[in-house]
Write a protein that holds these residues in place. Structure first.
Motif, PDB file in Angstrom:
ATOM      1  N   PHE A  21       0.812  -1.209   0.000  1.00 34.61           N
ATOM      2  CA  PHE A  21       0.000   0.000   0.000  1.00 34.61           C
ATOM      3  C   PHE A  21       0.850   1.266   0.000  1.00 34.61           C
ATOM      4  CE2 PHE A  21      -2.764  -3.258   1.785  1.00 34.61           C
ATOM      5  CZ  PHE A  21      -3.858  -3.137   0.950  1.00 34.61           C
ATOM      6  N   GLU A  22       2.049   1.196   0.555  1.00 31.56           N
ATOM      7  CA  GLU A  22       2.912   2.370   0.650  1.00 31.56           C
ATOM      8  C   GLU A  22       3.931   2.459  -0.482  1.00 31.56           C
ATOM      9  OE1 GLU A  22       4.593   1.975   4.512  1.00 31.56           O
ATOM     10  OE2 GLU A  22       2.649   2.138   5.505  1.00 31.56           O
ATOM     11  N   THR A  23       4.025   1.436  -1.311  1.00 30.84           N
ATOM     12  CA  THR A  23       5.053   1.443  -2.353  1.00 30.84           C
ATOM     13  C   THR A  23       4.478   1.294  -3.760  1.00 30.84           C
ATOM     14  OG1 THR A  23       5.405  -0.911  -1.973  1.00 30.84           O
ATOM     15  CG2 THR A  23       6.906   0.592  -0.854  1.00 30.84           C
ATOM     16  N   VAL A  24       3.898   0.170  -4.072  1.00 29.39           N
ATOM     17  CA  VAL A  24       3.494  -0.096  -5.455  1.00 29.39           C
ATOM     18  C   VAL A  24       1.983  -0.096  -5.675  1.00 29.39           C
ATOM     19  CG1 VAL A  24       5.597  -1.404  -5.936  1.00 29.39           C
ATOM     20  CG2 VAL A  24       3.564  -2.605  -5.153  1.00 29.39           C
ATOM     21  N   GLY A  25       1.221   0.131  -4.641  1.00 30.68           N
ATOM     22  CA  GLY A  25      -0.233   0.048  -4.741  1.00 30.68           C
ATOM     23  C   GLY A  25      -0.869   1.018  -5.716  1.00 30.68           C
ATOM     24  N   ASP A  26      -0.263   2.184  -5.900  1.00 27.53           N
ATOM     25  CA  ASP A  26      -0.848   3.201  -6.785  1.00 27.53           C
ATOM     26  C   ASP A  26      -0.138   3.331  -8.125  1.00 27.53           C
ATOM     27  OD1 ASP A  26      -2.839   3.919  -4.966  1.00 27.53           O
ATOM     28  OD2 ASP A  26      -1.542   5.378  -3.962  1.00 27.53           O
ATOM     29  N   LEU A  27       0.750   2.417  -8.441  1.00 29.43           N
ATOM     30  CA  LEU A  27       1.474   2.510  -9.711  1.00 29.43           C
ATOM     31  C   LEU A  27       0.534   2.297 -10.897  1.00 29.43           C
ATOM     32  CD1 LEU A  27       4.755   0.503  -8.979  1.00 29.43           C
ATOM     33  CD2 LEU A  27       4.484   2.984  -9.162  1.00 29.43           C
ATOM     34  N   ASP A  28       0.788   3.028 -11.965  1.00 28.59           N
ATOM     35  CA  ASP A  28       0.034   2.892 -13.210  1.00 28.59           C
ATOM     36  C   ASP A  28       0.427   1.566 -13.862  1.00 28.59           C
ATOM     37  OD1 ASP A  28      -0.903   2.961 -15.845  1.00 28.59           O
ATOM     38  OD2 ASP A  28      -0.447   5.091 -16.086  1.00 28.59           O
ATOM     39  N   ARG A  29      -0.540   0.694 -14.030  1.00 27.10           N
ATOM     40  CA  ARG A  29      -0.249  -0.636 -14.584  1.00 27.10           C
ATOM     41  C   ARG A  29       0.228  -0.592 -16.020  1.00 27.10           C
ATOM     42  NH1 ARG A  29      -4.221  -5.272 -12.864  1.00 27.10           N
ATOM     43  NH2 ARG A  29      -2.527  -6.390 -13.843  1.00 27.10           N
ATOM     44  N   LEU A  58      12.115  -1.012 -11.778  1.00 30.72           N
ATOM     45  CA  LEU A  58      12.707  -0.512 -10.535  1.00 30.72           C
ATOM     46  C   LEU A  58      13.497   0.767 -10.783  1.00 30.72           C
ATOM     47  CD1 LEU A  58      13.986  -3.804  -8.882  1.00 30.72           C
ATOM     48  CD2 LEU A  58      11.931  -2.505  -8.283  1.00 30.72           C
ATOM     49  N   ASP A  59      14.150   0.862 -11.943  1.00 27.07           N
ATOM     50  CA  ASP A  59      14.935   2.051 -12.290  1.00 27.07           C
ATOM     51  C   ASP A  59      14.057   3.281 -12.485  1.00 27.07           C
ATOM     52  OD1 ASP A  59      17.267   0.558 -12.259  1.00 27.07           O
ATOM     53  OD2 ASP A  59      17.245   0.208 -14.435  1.00 27.07           O
ATOM     54  N   ARG A  60      12.786   3.079 -12.804  1.00 24.97           N
ATOM     55  CA  ARG A  60      11.873   4.193 -13.101  1.00 24.97           C
ATOM     56  C   ARG A  60      10.898   4.517 -11.973  1.00 24.97           C
ATOM     57  NH1 ARG A  60       8.275   2.928 -16.556  1.00 24.97           N
ATOM     58  NH2 ARG A  60       8.634   0.720 -16.805  1.00 24.97           N
ATOM     59  N   LEU A  61      11.041   3.856 -10.836  1.00 31.30           N
ATOM     60  CA  LEU A  61      10.098   4.078  -9.734  1.00 31.30           C
ATOM     61  C   LEU A  61      10.149   5.521  -9.241  1.00 31.30           C
ATOM     62  CD1 LEU A  61      10.464   0.950  -7.435  1.00 31.30           C
ATOM     63  CD2 LEU A  61       8.421   1.706  -8.634  1.00 31.30           C
ATOM     64  N   PRO A  62       9.001   6.093  -8.932  1.00 35.39           N
ATOM     65  CA  PRO A  62       8.981   7.423  -8.316  1.00 35.39           C
ATOM     66  C   PRO A  62       9.691   7.396  -6.962  1.00 35.39           C
ATOM     67  CG  PRO A  62       6.764   6.748  -8.997  1.00 35.39           C
ATOM     68  CD  PRO A  62       7.663   5.562  -9.162  1.00 35.39           C
ATOM     69  N   GLY A  64       8.882   8.319  -4.040  1.00 37.86           N
ATOM     70  CA  GLY A  64       8.069   7.885  -2.916  1.00 37.86           C
ATOM     71  C   GLY A  64       7.923   6.378  -2.796  1.00 37.86           C
ATOM     72  N   CYS A  65       8.303   5.665  -3.827  1.00 38.03           N
ATOM     73  CA  CYS A  65       8.183   4.200  -3.822  1.00 38.03           C
ATOM     74  C   CYS A  65       9.488   3.508  -3.462  1.00 38.03           C
ATOM     75  CB  CYS A  65       7.734   3.707  -5.197  1.00 38.03           C
ATOM     76  SG  CYS A  65       6.105   4.254  -5.682  1.00 38.03           S
ATOM     77  N   VAL A  70      13.673  -2.271  -2.723  1.00 34.63           N
ATOM     78  CA  VAL A  70      14.145  -2.163  -4.109  1.00 34.63           C
ATOM     79  C   VAL A  70      15.522  -2.819  -4.242  1.00 34.63           C
ATOM     80  CG1 VAL A  70      14.813  -0.561  -5.947  1.00 34.63           C
ATOM     81  CG2 VAL A  70      12.779  -0.087  -4.562  1.00 34.63           C
ATOM     82  N   ASP A  71      16.418  -2.530  -3.302  1.00 33.11           N
ATOM     83  CA  ASP A  71      17.742  -3.154  -3.327  1.00 33.11           C
ATOM     84  C   ASP A  71      17.643  -4.668  -3.191  1.00 33.11           C
ATOM     85  OD1 ASP A  71      18.976  -0.661  -3.570  1.00 33.11           O
ATOM     86  OD2 ASP A  71      19.146  -0.425  -1.393  1.00 33.11           O
ATOM     87  N   GLU A  72      16.721  -5.109  -2.361  1.00 34.75           N
ATOM     88  CA  GLU A  72      16.565  -6.550  -2.174  1.00 34.75           C
ATOM     89  C   GLU A  72      15.989  -7.224  -3.414  1.00 34.75           C
ATOM     90  OE1 GLU A  72      14.738  -7.587   1.523  1.00 34.75           O
ATOM     91  OE2 GLU A  72      16.473  -6.861   2.636  1.00 34.75           O
ATOM     92  N   VAL A  73      15.060  -6.567  -4.091  1.00 38.10           N
ATOM     93  CA  VAL A  73      14.530  -7.137  -5.340  1.00 38.10           C
ATOM     94  C   VAL A  73      15.637  -7.224  -6.375  1.00 38.10           C
ATOM     95  CG1 VAL A  73      12.935  -6.787  -7.263  1.00 38.10           C
ATOM     96  CG2 VAL A  73      12.145  -6.441  -4.925  1.00 38.10           C
ATOM     97  N   ARG A  74      16.471  -6.199  -6.453  1.00 35.31           N
ATOM     98  CA  ARG A  74      17.603  -6.242  -7.395  1.00 35.31           C
ATOM     99  C   ARG A  74      18.524  -7.428  -7.083  1.00 35.31           C
ATOM    100  NH1 ARG A  74      17.591  -1.450 -10.173  1.00 35.31           N
ATOM    101  NH2 ARG A  74      16.848   0.362  -9.004  1.00 35.31           N
ATOM    102  N   ALA A  75      18.866  -7.605  -5.811  1.00 30.56           N
ATOM    103  CA  ALA A  75      19.750  -8.708  -5.423  1.00 30.56           C
ATOM    104  C   ALA A  75      19.103 -10.061  -5.718  1.00 30.56           C
ATOM    105  CB  ALA A  75      20.103  -8.599  -3.941  1.00 30.56           C
ATOM    106  N   LEU A  76      17.828 -10.188  -5.394  1.00 25.38           N
ATOM    107  CA  LEU A  76      17.131 -11.443  -5.680  1.00 25.38           C
ATOM    108  C   LEU A  76      17.020 -11.664  -7.186  1.00 25.38           C
ATOM    109  CD1 LEU A  76      14.331 -11.302  -2.960  1.00 25.38           C
ATOM    110  CD2 LEU A  76      16.381 -12.734  -2.955  1.00 25.38           C
ATOM    111  N   GLY A  77      16.825 -10.587  -7.930  1.00 23.60           N
ATOM    112  CA  GLY A  77      16.765 -10.685  -9.385  1.00 23.60           C
ATOM    113  C   GLY A  77      18.068 -11.215  -9.970  1.00 23.60           C
ATOM    114  N   ARG A  78      19.190 -10.754  -9.435  1.00 23.95           N
ATOM    115  CA  ARG A  78      20.483 -11.264  -9.894  1.00 23.95           C
ATOM    116  C   ARG A  78      20.600 -12.759  -9.602  1.00 23.95           C
ATOM    117  NH1 ARG A  78      22.033  -6.143  -7.939  1.00 23.95           N
ATOM    118  NH2 ARG A  78      22.723  -7.001  -5.931  1.00 23.95           N
TER     119      ARG A  78
END
Length: 93
Positions: A21-29, A58-62, A64-65, A70-78
Motif C-alpha cells: 500500500f505504501e510502495t506499489v499500490g498506486d502505480l500505473d499498470r 525498478l529504475d523508473r520508480l517514483p 516515494g516508492c 528495491v535493493d533486495e529485489v535487485r539482489a534477488l533478481g540477480r
C-alpha cells in the motif's frame, strides 16, 4: 520475497518485506506492468525472461516508492538470472 528453484527449494530470501500500500499500490499498470500487477493478497512469480522488465521498472520508480525493498529485489533478481529454472516470488498475505 524469495527465490525458488523449480523444485520449490528456496535459494534466497529478502530480509525486509514490501509494504504494498505504501510502495506499489498506486502505480500505473500501463507504465509498470510487472510491479503494478502485484496483489497484496496473492502470490506472484517472475521468471528469468520477466526479470529484465521488472529490473527496468525498478529504475523508473517514483521517489516515494523507493526503499530497502528495491535493493533486495535487485539482489534477488540477480540470483534468478544466475541459473535456469529460478523464480522470484512475491508472497502475499
Amino acid at each position: 520475497m524469495v527465490v525458488r528453484e523449480e523444485n520449490d527449494v528456496v535459494v534466497a530470501r529478502a530480509g525486509c518485506g514490501l509494504s504494498w500500500f505504501e510502495t506499489v499500490g498506486d502505480l500505473d499498470r500501463d507504465q509498470f506492468p510487472m510491479l503494478g500487477g502485484l496483489d497484496p493478497y496473492g502470490d506472484a512469480a517472475f521468471n528469468q525472461r520477466q526479470m529484465s522488465v521488472l529490473l527496468k521498472e525498478l529504475d523508473r520508480l517514483p521517489d516515494g516508492c523507493q526503499g530497502q525493498w528495491v535493493d533486495e529485489v535487485r539482489a534477488l533478481g540477480r540470483t534468478v538470472l544466475q541459473k535456469p529454472h529460478r523464480y522470484l516470488w512475491f508472497i502475499g498475505d
